[in-house]
Scaffold this active site. Structure first.
Site, mmCIF file in Angstrom:
data_model
loop_
_atom_site.group_PDB
_atom_site.id
_atom_site.type_symbol
_atom_site.label_atom_id
_atom_site.label_comp_id
_atom_site.label_asym_id
_atom_site.label_seq_id
_atom_site.Cartn_x
_atom_site.Cartn_y
_atom_site.Cartn_z
ATOM 1 C CG ASN A 9 88.458 12.867 17.704
ATOM 2 O OD1 ASN A 9 87.488 12.339 18.240
ATOM 3 N ND2 ASN A 9 89.618 13.043 18.333
ATOM 4 C CE LYS A 11 89.531 16.454 20.156
ATOM 5 N NZ LYS A 11 90.667 17.169 20.689
ATOM 6 C CG HIS A 93 93.184 11.489 20.136
ATOM 7 N ND1 HIS A 93 93.415 12.390 21.139
ATOM 8 C CD2 HIS A 93 92.824 12.207 19.048
ATOM 9 C CE1 HIS A 93 93.211 13.618 20.675
ATOM 10 N NE2 HIS A 93 92.841 13.533 19.401
ATOM 11 C CD GLU A 95 91.945 15.046 23.296
ATOM 12 O OE1 GLU A 95 90.916 14.418 22.984
ATOM 13 O OE2 GLU A 95 92.201 16.190 22.851
ATOM 14 C CD GLU A 163 95.372 14.161 15.952
ATOM 15 O OE1 GLU A 163 94.549 14.791 15.293
ATOM 16 O OE2 GLU A 163 95.114 13.625 17.045
ATOM 17 N N GLY A 169 93.659 21.206 19.943
ATOM 18 C CA GLY A 169 92.693 21.999 20.713
ATOM 19 C C GLY A 169 93.275 23.280 21.290
ATOM 20 C CB SER A 209 94.706 23.998 15.872
ATOM 21 O OG SER A 209 94.666 23.807 17.281
HETATM 22 C C1 PEP Z 1 91.933 15.980 17.408
HETATM 23 O O1 PEP Z 1 91.054 15.817 18.217
HETATM 24 O O2 PEP Z 1 92.466 14.985 16.921
HETATM 25 C C2 PEP Z 1 92.324 17.341 17.030
HETATM 26 C C3 PEP Z 1 93.282 17.486 16.162
HETATM 27 O O3 PEP Z 1 91.630 18.373 17.624
HETATM 28 P P1 PEP Z 1 91.604 19.911 17.149
HETATM 29 O O4 PEP Z 1 91.402 19.914 15.655
HETATM 30 O O5 PEP Z 1 90.465 20.525 17.875
HETATM 31 O O6 PEP Z 1 92.934 20.505 17.516
#
Ligand code: PEP
Length: 252
Positions: A9, A11, A93, A95, A163, A169, A209
């Site tokens: 992803n 973003k 997601h 976000e 997630e 992040g 992460s």
């Molecule tokens: C994500 O954007 O779905 C995500 C898991 O980001 P990151 O791997 O940077 O934590």
């Protein structure tokens, strides 16, 4: 047998020059033992599709509208993504749930639209830190799952990404026990709702992460069929070891 999936992803990251990373992923993984998906910003979808043509890498979007067309400035429909060559879309997601007030009902309507357009929906669920600390994780995940996943879900058109919001992040990762508990719970819920056939065929990704140095540990957890990767999917040099770890987990 569920085929493993490594999904990236991007973003709101990526300019035309970053299509070079898409090219590098294609070149580094000519015959992958797992499915590969990159979801760049919508400006790069058709460029990425062109770069990935003839390779195993699939390209997806990061959101779509629940309707097919209309007066919705700035939005994009599932059929537009499909028309641009995308085969998947990330939905719900955390976000988007936070920045755009998306409810699980919104996510379900979008997922239905994605299915109707022939896209695989990667539906995200996850608890906040406050919810985890209040020992509400499974209630939250259960509620998000039942409201976000439409009845049209099958093993081919739907992937669930767990997630935890506090791990996205942040550099924090859920422990193998935490991941296993939630993934086993999601699997049981899917089997109860859709029956063993569909319930066992939907792939479950962990996201939060995931990095080259923790990927193998995560991929050893039960009911983890791959990862949704944010930051570490932006550069082929970081994404490749994660893909390799996922391929390695097939033989565990
Ligand atoms: C994500 O954007 O779905 C995500 C898991 O980001 P990151 O791997 O940077 O934590």
């Amino acid at each position: 047998m569920r085929r493993k999936l490594a999904a990236g992803n991007w973003k709101m990251n990526g300019l035309m020059e970053d299509l070079e990373q898409v090219r590098s992923i294609c070149v580094a993984h000519t015959d992958p033992a797992v499915d590969l998906l990159i979801c760049p910003p919508v400006t790069l979808v058709s460029g990425a599709v062109k770069v990935a043509q003839g390779h195993a890498l699939q390209i997806g979007g990061q959101d779509c509208h629940a309707l097919g067309a209309g007066a919705h400035t700035g939005d994009i429909s599932a059929s537009m993504l499909r028309d641009a060559g995308a085969t998947a879309v990330i939905l719900g997601h955390s976000e988007r749930r936070a920045d755009h007030d998306e409810s699980s009902d919104d996510v379900r309507a979008k997922a239905r639209a994605a299915h109707a357009a022939g896209l695989m929906a990667v539906i995200c669920v996850g608890e906040s830190l406050t919810q985890r600390e209040a020992a509400n994780t499974l209630d939250i995940i259960g509620g998000q799952l039942s409201s976000s996943v439409p009845d049209t879900a099958t093993g081919e058109n739907t992937v669930i990404a767990y997630e935890p919001c506090w791990a996205i992040g942040t550099g924090l990762t859920a422990s193998p026990d935490q991941i296993g508990e939630v993934h086993d719970f999601i699997r049981a819920r899917l089997e109860r709702r859709f029956g063993a056939g569909v319930g066992r065929s939907v792939r479950l990704l962990y996201g939060g992460s995931v990095k080259p140095d923790n990927a193998a540990l995560i991929f050893g957890v039960s009911n983890v069929d791959g990862a949704l990767v944010g930051g570490a999917s932006l550069k082929q040099a970081d994404f490749t070891p994660i893909i390799n770890a996922l391929e390695g987990s097939i033989h565990i």
